[in-house]
Design a protein around this motif. Structure first.
Motif, PDB file in Angstrom:
ATOM      1  N   MET A   1       0.847  -1.189   0.000  1.00  0.00           N
ATOM      2  CA  MET A   1       0.000   0.000   0.000  1.00  0.00           C
ATOM      3  C   MET A   1       0.885   1.243   0.000  1.00  0.00           C
ATOM      4  O   MET A   1       2.012   1.215   0.491  1.00  0.00           O
ATOM      5  N   TYR A   2       0.351   2.342  -0.551  1.00  0.00           N
ATOM      6  CA  TYR A   2       1.119   3.580  -0.704  1.00  0.00           C
ATOM      7  C   TYR A   2       0.402   4.754  -0.044  1.00  0.00           C
ATOM      8  O   TYR A   2      -0.829   4.825  -0.044  1.00  0.00           O
ATOM      9  N   TRP A   3       1.207   5.656   0.494  1.00  0.00           N
ATOM     10  CA  TRP A   3       0.703   6.902   1.050  1.00  0.00           C
ATOM     11  C   TRP A   3       1.542   8.053   0.499  1.00  0.00           C
ATOM     12  O   TRP A   3       2.770   7.926   0.369  1.00  0.00           O
ATOM     13  N   VAL A   4       0.909   9.166   0.179  1.00  0.00           N
ATOM     14  CA  VAL A   4       1.603  10.376  -0.249  1.00  0.00           C
ATOM     15  C   VAL A   4       1.238  11.484   0.722  1.00  0.00           C
ATOM     16  O   VAL A   4       0.065  11.838   0.865  1.00  0.00           O
ATOM     17  N   ASN A   5       2.240  11.992   1.426  1.00  0.00           N
ATOM     18  CA  ASN A   5       2.021  13.002   2.464  1.00  0.00           C
ATOM     19  C   ASN A   5       0.916  12.578   3.424  1.00  0.00           C
ATOM     20  O   ASN A   5       0.029  13.355   3.801  1.00  0.00           O
ATOM     21  N   GLY A   6       0.985  11.322   3.831  1.00  0.00           N
ATOM     22  CA  GLY A   6       0.076  10.802   4.847  1.00  0.00           C
ATOM     23  C   GLY A   6      -1.274  10.344   4.348  1.00  0.00           C
ATOM     24  O   GLY A   6      -2.082   9.846   5.146  1.00  0.00           O
ATOM     25  N   VAL A   7      -1.549  10.480   3.053  1.00  0.00           N
ATOM     26  CA  VAL A   7      -2.860  10.132   2.497  1.00  0.00           C
ATOM     27  C   VAL A   7      -2.700   8.945   1.554  1.00  0.00           C
ATOM     28  O   VAL A   7      -1.800   8.957   0.706  1.00  0.00           O
ATOM     29  N   PRO A   8      -3.560   7.915   1.641  1.00  0.00           N
ATOM     30  CA  PRO A   8      -3.456   6.795   0.703  1.00  0.00           C
ATOM     31  C   PRO A   8      -3.533   7.274  -0.740  1.00  0.00           C
ATOM     32  O   PRO A   8      -4.438   8.005  -1.123  1.00  0.00           O
ATOM     33  N   SER A   9      -2.553   6.893  -1.535  1.00  0.00           N
ATOM     34  CA  SER A   9      -2.493   7.318  -2.934  1.00  0.00           C
ATOM     35  C   SER A   9      -1.493   6.446  -3.668  1.00  0.00           C
ATOM     36  O   SER A   9      -0.601   5.856  -3.055  1.00  0.00           O
ATOM     37  N   THR A  10      -1.647   6.363  -4.984  1.00  0.00           N
ATOM     38  CA  THR A  10      -0.702   5.611  -5.799  1.00  0.00           C
ATOM     39  C   THR A  10      -0.061   6.473  -6.875  1.00  0.00           C
ATOM     40  O   THR A  10       0.496   5.959  -7.843  1.00  0.00           O
ATOM     41  N   SER A  11      -0.111   7.796  -6.732  1.00  0.00           N
ATOM     42  CA  SER A  11       0.423   8.649  -7.790  1.00  0.00           C
ATOM     43  C   SER A  11       1.009   9.936  -7.235  1.00  0.00           C
ATOM     44  O   SER A  11       0.624  10.405  -6.155  1.00  0.00           O
ATOM     45  N   VAL A  12       1.969  10.467  -7.999  1.00  0.00           N
ATOM     46  CA  VAL A  12       2.491  11.813  -7.770  1.00  0.00           C
ATOM     47  C   VAL A  12       2.434  12.536  -9.113  1.00  0.00           C
ATOM     48  O   VAL A  12       2.284  11.906 -10.168  1.00  0.00           O
ATOM     49  N   THR A  13       2.588  13.847  -9.095  1.00  0.00           N
ATOM     50  CA  THR A  13       2.460  14.610 -10.336  1.00  0.00           C
ATOM     51  C   THR A  13       3.689  14.453 -11.218  1.00  0.00           C
ATOM     52  O   THR A  13       4.786  14.142 -10.750  1.00  0.00           O
ATOM     53  N   LEU A  14       3.502  14.694 -12.520  1.00  0.00           N
ATOM     54  CA  LEU A  14       4.589  14.533 -13.477  1.00  0.00           C
ATOM     55  C   LEU A  14       5.710  15.549 -13.275  1.00  0.00           C
ATOM     56  O   LEU A  14       6.840  15.324 -13.718  1.00  0.00           O
ATOM     57  N   ASN A  15       5.413  16.677 -12.619  1.00  0.00           N
ATOM     58  CA  ASN A  15       6.476  17.662 -12.399  1.00  0.00           C
ATOM     59  C   ASN A  15       7.135  17.495 -11.030  1.00  0.00           C
ATOM     60  O   ASN A  15       7.849  18.385 -10.577  1.00  0.00           O
ATOM     61  N   ASP A  16       6.908  16.344 -10.395  1.00  0.00           N
ATOM     62  CA  ASP A  16       7.623  16.044  -9.156  1.00  0.00           C
ATOM     63  C   ASP A  16       9.114  15.942  -9.459  1.00  0.00           C
ATOM     64  O   ASP A  16       9.539  15.296 -10.422  1.00  0.00           O
ATOM     65  N   ARG A  17       9.933  16.570  -8.636  1.00  0.00           N
ATOM     66  CA  ARG A  17      11.362  16.683  -8.938  1.00  0.00           C
ATOM     67  C   ARG A  17      12.123  15.363  -8.767  1.00  0.00           C
ATOM     68  O   ARG A  17      13.187  15.190  -9.362  1.00  0.00           O
ATOM     69  N   SER A  18      11.584  14.448  -8.007  1.00  0.00           N
ATOM     70  CA  SER A  18      12.229  13.142  -7.948  1.00  0.00           C
ATOM     71  C   SER A  18      12.048  12.410  -9.274  1.00  0.00           C
ATOM     72  O   SER A  18      12.987  11.771  -9.778  1.00  0.00           O
ATOM     73  N   PHE A  19      10.860  12.512  -9.854  1.00  0.00           N
ATOM     74  CA  PHE A  19      10.628  11.927 -11.173  1.00  0.00           C
ATOM     75  C   PHE A  19      11.465  12.632 -12.235  1.00  0.00           C
ATOM     76  O   PHE A  19      12.074  11.992 -13.103  1.00  0.00           O
ATOM     77  N   GLN A  20      11.524  13.964 -12.190  1.00  0.00           N
ATOM     78  CA  GLN A  20      12.229  14.719 -13.215  1.00  0.00           C
ATOM     79  C   GLN A  20      13.750  14.622 -13.094  1.00  0.00           C
ATOM     80  O   GLN A  20      14.453  14.514 -14.106  1.00  0.00           O
ATOM     81  N   TYR A  21      14.276  14.652 -11.853  1.00  0.00           N
ATOM     82  CA  TYR A  21      15.728  14.783 -11.670  1.00  0.00           C
ATOM     83  C   TYR A  21      16.328  13.824 -10.635  1.00  0.00           C
ATOM     84  O   TYR A  21      17.528  13.896 -10.372  1.00  0.00           O
ATOM     85  N   GLY A  22      15.527  12.977 -10.031  1.00  0.00           N
ATOM     86  CA  GLY A  22      16.062  12.163  -8.933  1.00  0.00           C
ATOM     87  C   GLY A  22      16.398  13.008  -7.724  1.00  0.00           C
ATOM     88  O   GLY A  22      17.330  12.694  -6.978  1.00  0.00           O
ATOM     89  N   ASP A  23      15.636  14.055  -7.520  1.00  0.00           N
ATOM     90  CA  ASP A  23      15.941  15.080  -6.510  1.00  0.00           C
ATOM     91  C   ASP A  23      15.306  14.716  -5.171  1.00  0.00           C
ATOM     92  O   ASP A  23      14.215  15.157  -4.837  1.00  0.00           O
ATOM     93  N   GLY A  24      16.007  13.873  -4.407  1.00  0.00           N
ATOM     94  CA  GLY A  24      15.487  13.461  -3.112  1.00  0.00           C
ATOM     95  C   GLY A  24      16.313  12.334  -2.527  1.00  0.00           C
ATOM     96  O   GLY A  24      17.431  12.057  -2.967  1.00  0.00           O
ATOM     97  N   CYS A  25      15.757  11.661  -1.531  1.00  0.00           N
ATOM     98  CA  CYS A  25      16.461  10.584  -0.841  1.00  0.00           C
ATOM     99  C   CYS A  25      15.443   9.604  -0.274  1.00  0.00           C
ATOM    100  O   CYS A  25      14.239   9.886  -0.258  1.00  0.00           O
ATOM    101  N   PHE A  26      15.932   8.448   0.211  1.00  0.00           N
ATOM    102  CA  PHE A  26      15.001   7.464   0.764  1.00  0.00           C
ATOM    103  C   PHE A  26      15.716   6.542   1.742  1.00  0.00           C
ATOM    104  O   PHE A  26      16.943   6.498   1.811  1.00  0.00           O
ATOM    105  N   THR A  27      14.901   5.800   2.492  1.00  0.00           N
ATOM    106  CA  THR A  27      15.407   4.766   3.371  1.00  0.00           C
ATOM    107  C   THR A  27      14.394   3.639   3.400  1.00  0.00           C
ATOM    108  O   THR A  27      13.192   3.866   3.208  1.00  0.00           O
ATOM    109  N   THR A  28      14.875   2.412   3.619  1.00  0.00           N
ATOM    110  CA  THR A  28      14.013   1.243   3.710  1.00  0.00           C
ATOM    111  C   THR A  28      14.179   0.635   5.088  1.00  0.00           C
ATOM    112  O   THR A  28      15.305   0.399   5.537  1.00  0.00           O
ATOM    113  N   MET A  29      13.063   0.374   5.765  1.00  0.00           N
ATOM    114  CA  MET A  29      13.084   0.013   7.179  1.00  0.00           C
ATOM    115  C   MET A  29      12.389  -1.329   7.409  1.00  0.00           C
ATOM    116  O   MET A  29      11.351  -1.602   6.809  1.00  0.00           O
ATOM    117  N   ARG A  30      12.951  -2.125   8.276  1.00  0.00           N
ATOM    118  CA  ARG A  30      12.328  -3.400   8.641  1.00  0.00           C
ATOM    119  C   ARG A  30      11.353  -3.171   9.787  1.00  0.00           C
ATOM    120  O   ARG A  30      11.643  -2.429  10.738  1.00  0.00           O
TER     121      ARG A  30
END
Length: 272
Positions: A1-30
């Motif tokens: 399941m997916y959440w975007v800014n705390g709300v269940p969602s499966t999409s972000v906008t096409l002008n999101d900077r991570s999509f456009q430029y890889g502009d961000g970071c992440f972590t994966t947690m157990r």
């Protein structure tokens, strides 16, 4: 399941900077027992990455409230153990590469079941190939898990053409760095080595936990700039990441390695 800014969602906008430029970071947690393992370390690594990228640090109370919703949803499922990926984008818009006037980061979170084959890797070990795609050298970004993962994508594409589930990555200076998904450790006689990550690579949370455990065990350890030949002369090799925990390396290419006592000791400390 997916959440975007705390709300269940499966999409972000096409002008999101991570999509456009890889502009961000992440972590994966157990997640185990409806709790995120090593949360303070994940929080610290994300704060450090956001500072490096000059993305505004979030309101941690809000982030933890969003994660609580994810954990509650996971607790309603039947899996005793699973994972959460938390991904941050600088946000939407900006003119070209410029981040000017982009001041609302986008946080996406997703939950997933624990990979079933990880138990086999933990018990029997994992065979590694050696990737031919080199990692770049960039001391400014080294250690951080930013969203530009093209090197890892190309390395994984190599591995899919052969018999190995994962592979060792080497940077353009011919230093062993990590695998495509995990940090590496090896033992020679009574000393443990791990690659120095000041020029390339990701300093994972489980890497930090392994280093803490080695200190507690009184085990000497050195961070090194090592060629592949040094790693191949090891008595014992293991890898680690936050989701897998600690797993022995049973083979590198054609060379087999025994599953060592220190690997098993670390598994007893750090694995579910």
């Amino acid at each position: 399941m997916y959440w975007v800014n705390g709300v269940p969602s499966t999409s972000v906008t096409l002008n999101d900077r991570s999509f456009q430029y890889g502009d961000g970071c992440f972590t994966t947690m157990r997640v185990r027992g409806a709790q995120i393992e090593h949360w303070p370390y994940h929080k610290a690594r994300m704060a450090a990455a956001l500072e490096c990228l000059k993305i505004a640090e979030p309101d941690w109370v809000t982030i933890e409230s969003w994660l609580a919703v994810v954990l509650e949803t996971m607790a309603q499922e039947t899996h005793a153990i699973g994972g959460i990926k938390w991904h941050v984008s600088r946000g939407q818009g900006g003119r070209g590469y410029s981040p000017a006037n982009v001041d609302t980061p986008c946080h996406t979170m997703s939950s997933f079941a624990y990979p079933s084959h990880y138990a086999t890797w933990q018990q029997d070990g994992i065979a590694l190939g050696v990737c031919q795609t080199p990692l770049s050298v960039n001391p400014y970004f080294a250690g951080h898990k930013h969203n530009n993962r093209l090197e890892q994508v190309l390395c994984k594409a190599e591995l899919e053409q052969g018999p190995f589930a994962d592979g060792i990555t080497i940077n353009v200076q011919n230093h062993v760095i990590e695998t495509t998904m995990a940090n590496l450790f090896w033992r020679v006689d009574d000393k443990v080595f791990t690659p120095a990550l000041t020029s390339s690579g990701v300093a994972g949370v489980m890497r930090r936990c392994v280093m803490d455990a080695l200190v507690a065990l009184g085990q000497p350890m050195v961070e090194v700039y090592a060629p592949l030949s040094q790693l191949l002369c090891s008595d014992e090799v293991w890898l680690c990441n936050s989701l897998l925990g600690v797993a022995p390396v049973s083979r590198i290419g054609e060379k087999a390695y025994p599953i060592g006592k220190l690997t098993r000791t670390l598994q007893g400390i750090l694995n579910p």
